[in-house]
Design a protein around this motif. Structure first.
Motif, PDB file in Angstrom:
ATOM      1  N   SER A   1       0.807  -0.995  -0.043  1.00 15.23           N
ATOM      2  CA  SER A   1      -0.020   0.137   0.099  1.00 15.23           C
ATOM      3  C   SER A   1       0.652   1.257   0.001  1.00 15.23           C
ATOM      4  CB  SER A   1      -0.844   0.103   1.286  1.00 15.23           C
ATOM      5  OG  SER A   1      -0.242  -0.133   2.324  1.00 15.23           O
ATOM      6  N   VAL A   2       0.246   2.595  -0.277  1.00 11.62           N
ATOM      7  CA  VAL A   2       0.958   3.770  -0.383  1.00 11.62           C
ATOM      8  C   VAL A   2      -0.133   4.741  -0.030  1.00 11.62           C
ATOM      9  CG1 VAL A   2       0.415   3.935  -3.143  1.00 11.62           C
ATOM     10  CG2 VAL A   2       2.471   5.153  -1.964  1.00 11.62           C
ATOM     11  N   PHE A   3       0.388   5.780   0.665  1.00 13.47           N
ATOM     12  CA  PHE A   3      -0.609   6.828   0.828  1.00 13.47           C
ATOM     13  C   PHE A   3       0.375   8.227   0.889  1.00 13.47           C
ATOM     14  CE2 PHE A   3       0.945   5.440   4.870  1.00 13.47           C
ATOM     15  CZ  PHE A   3       1.420   6.472   5.596  1.00 13.47           C
ATOM     16  N   GLU A   4      -0.170   9.519   0.549  1.00  9.72           N
ATOM     17  CA  GLU A   4       0.464  10.459   0.805  1.00  9.72           C
ATOM     18  C   GLU A   4       0.419  11.056   2.132  1.00  9.72           C
ATOM     19  OE1 GLU A   4      -0.454  13.473  -2.402  1.00  9.72           O
ATOM     20  OE2 GLU A   4      -0.246  11.840  -3.838  1.00  9.72           O
ATOM     21  N   PRO A   5       1.515  11.237   2.892  1.00  6.10           N
ATOM     22  CA  PRO A   5       1.483  11.654   4.450  1.00  6.10           C
ATOM     23  C   PRO A   5       0.768  13.211   4.651  1.00  6.10           C
ATOM     24  CG  PRO A   5       3.747  11.524   3.726  1.00  6.10           C
ATOM     25  CD  PRO A   5       3.029  11.004   2.546  1.00  6.10           C
TER      26      PRO A   5
ATOM     27  N   ALA B   1       1.592  14.028  12.253  1.00  7.06           N
ATOM     28  CA  ALA B   1       1.873  12.833  12.712  1.00  7.06           C
ATOM     29  C   ALA B   1       1.261  11.757  11.986  1.00  7.06           C
ATOM     30  CB  ALA B   1       1.988  12.559  14.247  1.00  7.06           C
ATOM     31  N   ILE B   2       1.727  10.793  11.097  1.00  4.43           N
ATOM     32  CA  ILE B   2       0.861   9.794  10.512  1.00  4.43           C
ATOM     33  C   ILE B   2       1.141   8.428  11.301  1.00  4.43           C
ATOM     34  CG2 ILE B   2       0.840   8.407   8.469  1.00  4.43           C
ATOM     35  CD1 ILE B   2       1.948  12.040   8.637  1.00  4.43           C
ATOM     36  N   VAL B   3       0.110   7.989  11.695  1.00  4.58           N
ATOM     37  CA  VAL B   3       0.200   6.502  12.505  1.00  4.58           C
ATOM     38  C   VAL B   3      -0.458   5.669  11.923  1.00  4.58           C
ATOM     39  CG1 VAL B   3      -0.156   5.684  14.796  1.00  4.58           C
ATOM     40  CG2 VAL B   3       0.095   8.064  14.479  1.00  4.58           C
ATOM     41  N   ARG B   4      -0.015   4.224  11.597  1.00  2.73           N
ATOM     42  CA  ARG B   4      -0.812   3.384  11.251  1.00  2.73           C
ATOM     43  C   ARG B   4      -1.182   2.393  12.459  1.00  2.73           C
ATOM     44  NH1 ARG B   4       0.653  -2.026   8.406  1.00  2.73           N
ATOM     45  NH2 ARG B   4      -1.009  -2.352   6.720  1.00  2.73           N
TER      46      ARG B   4
ATOM     47  N   PHE C   1      -2.634  13.189  12.254  1.00  3.02           N
ATOM     48  CA  PHE C   1      -2.960  13.756  13.363  1.00  3.02           C
ATOM     49  C   PHE C   1      -2.273  15.450  13.130  1.00  3.02           C
ATOM     50  CE2 PHE C   1      -3.666   9.843  14.934  1.00  3.02           C
ATOM     51  CZ  PHE C   1      -4.678   9.687  15.812  1.00  3.02           C
ATOM     52  N   VAL C   2      -2.735  16.289  13.492  1.00  2.00           N
ATOM     53  CA  VAL C   2      -2.108  17.563  13.258  1.00  2.00           C
ATOM     54  C   VAL C   2      -2.306  18.257  14.643  1.00  2.00           C
ATOM     55  CG1 VAL C   2      -2.167  19.950  12.211  1.00  2.00           C
ATOM     56  CG2 VAL C   2      -2.831  17.849  10.939  1.00  2.00           C
ATOM     57  N   PHE C   3      -1.184  18.391  15.390  1.00  2.00           N
ATOM     58  CA  PHE C   3      -1.114  18.884  16.918  1.00  2.00           C
ATOM     59  C   PHE C   3      -0.628  20.250  16.680  1.00  2.00           C
ATOM     60  CE2 PHE C   3       0.046  14.362  17.065  1.00  2.00           C
ATOM     61  CZ  PHE C   3      -1.282  13.625  17.964  1.00  2.00           C
ATOM     62  N   PRO C   4      -1.605  21.236  16.917  1.00  2.00           N
ATOM     63  CA  PRO C   4      -1.282  22.456  17.306  1.00  2.00           C
ATOM     64  C   PRO C   4      -0.159  22.657  18.340  1.00  2.00           C
ATOM     65  CG  PRO C   4      -3.397  22.499  17.543  1.00  2.00           C
ATOM     66  CD  PRO C   4      -2.704  21.080  17.347  1.00  2.00           C
TER      67      PRO C   4
ATOM     68  N   ALA D   1       1.916  -6.524  17.630  1.00  2.00           N
ATOM     69  CA  ALA D   1       2.846  -7.625  18.078  1.00  2.00           C
ATOM     70  C   ALA D   1       4.002  -7.471  17.458  1.00  2.00           C
ATOM     71  CB  ALA D   1       2.281  -9.110  18.077  1.00  2.00           C
ATOM     72  N   VAL D   2       4.251  -6.480  16.287  1.00  2.00           N
ATOM     73  CA  VAL D   2       5.244  -6.221  15.397  1.00  2.00           C
ATOM     74  C   VAL D   2       5.764  -4.634  15.890  1.00  2.00           C
ATOM     75  CG1 VAL D   2       4.876  -8.137  14.144  1.00  2.00           C
ATOM     76  CG2 VAL D   2       4.035  -5.766  13.620  1.00  2.00           C
ATOM     77  N   SER D   3       6.803  -4.362  15.276  1.00  2.00           N
ATOM     78  CA  SER D   3       7.346  -2.980  15.225  1.00  2.00           C
ATOM     79  C   SER D   3       6.411  -2.192  14.298  1.00  2.00           C
ATOM     80  CB  SER D   3       8.704  -3.049  14.632  1.00  2.00           C
ATOM     81  OG  SER D   3       9.394  -1.743  14.534  1.00  2.00           O
ATOM     82  N   SER D   4       6.198  -0.807  14.769  1.00  2.00           N
ATOM     83  CA  SER D   4       5.277   0.054  14.151  1.00  2.00           C
ATOM     84  C   SER D   4       5.959   1.220  13.606  1.00  2.00           C
ATOM     85  CB  SER D   4       4.116   0.448  15.105  1.00  2.00           C
ATOM     86  OG  SER D   4       4.509   1.414  15.977  1.00  2.00           O
ATOM     87  N   THR D   5       5.524   1.820  12.699  1.00  2.00           N
ATOM     88  CA  THR D   5       6.111   3.270  12.337  1.00  2.00           C
ATOM     89  C   THR D   5       5.275   4.381  12.437  1.00  2.00           C
ATOM     90  OG1 THR D   5       7.350   1.443  10.476  1.00  2.00           O
ATOM     91  CG2 THR D   5       7.303   4.017  10.174  1.00  2.00           C
ATOM     92  N   ILE D   6       5.919   5.553  12.797  1.00  2.00           N
ATOM     93  CA  ILE D   6       5.329   6.739  12.866  1.00  2.00           C
ATOM     94  C   ILE D   6       6.171   7.626  11.956  1.00  2.00           C
ATOM     95  CG2 ILE D   6       4.663   8.579  14.125  1.00  2.00           C
ATOM     96  CD1 ILE D   6       4.462   6.979  16.614  1.00  2.00           C
ATOM     97  N   VAL D   7       5.180   8.436  11.039  1.00  2.00           N
ATOM     98  CA  VAL D   7       6.090   9.543  10.307  1.00  2.00           C
ATOM     99  C   VAL D   7       5.709  10.801  10.856  1.00  2.00           C
ATOM    100  CG1 VAL D   7       6.741  10.425   8.007  1.00  2.00           C
ATOM    101  CG2 VAL D   7       6.347   7.718   8.081  1.00  2.00           C
ATOM    102  N   ALA D   8       6.588  11.615  11.311  1.00  2.00           N
ATOM    103  CA  ALA D   8       6.017  13.015  11.460  1.00  2.00           C
ATOM    104  C   ALA D   8       6.807  14.199  11.167  1.00  2.00           C
ATOM    105  CB  ALA D   8       6.426  12.957  13.363  1.00  2.00           C
TER     106      ALA D   8
END
Length: 130
Positions: free
Chosen positions: A17-21, A56-59, A85-88, A100-107
């Motif tokens: 899969s692919v998305f635009e962050p 922050a982009i969270v899956r 998530f757009v945090f002011p 149960a596996v490693s996750s990724t956050i792009v911020a």
């Protein structure tokens, strides 16, 4: 401005899969981008930014906890869900990997990273394990 939570459109095929962050109009406004790999059960964040706006982009699966205007609220992401998530400035946020596996956050942050003058104030929203 309040925190915005937006579902992202995910394009998937047999390869994955692919998305635009972030949308194109925000790319030039970013002073920092970072990618965090988080192990199962571990917590990231537990802070707020006094100056910068953070995107922050969270899956999922994940738990995202926010403290804003004196109230704390949780967003639980289902497996495979992707939210932006757009945090002011001033909004505390924390992310817990509930998989149960490693996750990724792009911020992305509107402030450049400066170790001598960090734009970060610790605020524990989710107690780290162990």
């Amino acid at each position: 401005m309040r925190t915005r939570i937006e579902a992202l459109e995910i394009h998937a095929d047999a390869r994955g899969s692919v998305f635009e962050p972030i949308p194109p109009e925000l790319i030039g406004l970013q002073g920092n981008v970072h990618v965090a790999f988080t192990e199962p059960g571990c917590v990231r964040g537990n802070h707020f930014h006094p100056r910068g706006t953070e995107i922050a982009i969270v899956r999922g699966p994940a738990l995202v906890r926010i403290r804003e205007d004196g109230a704390t609220r949780d967003t639980i992401l289902a497996d495979g869900a992707v939210l932006r998530f757009v945090f002011p400035p001033g909004v505390s946020h924390a992310f817990q990997n509930t998989s149960a596996v490693s996750s990724t956050i792009v911020a992305f942050n509107s402030e450049p990273h400066d170790p001598a003058r960090p734009d970060l104030v610790r605020d524990i929203l989710i107690e780290p394990a162990g």
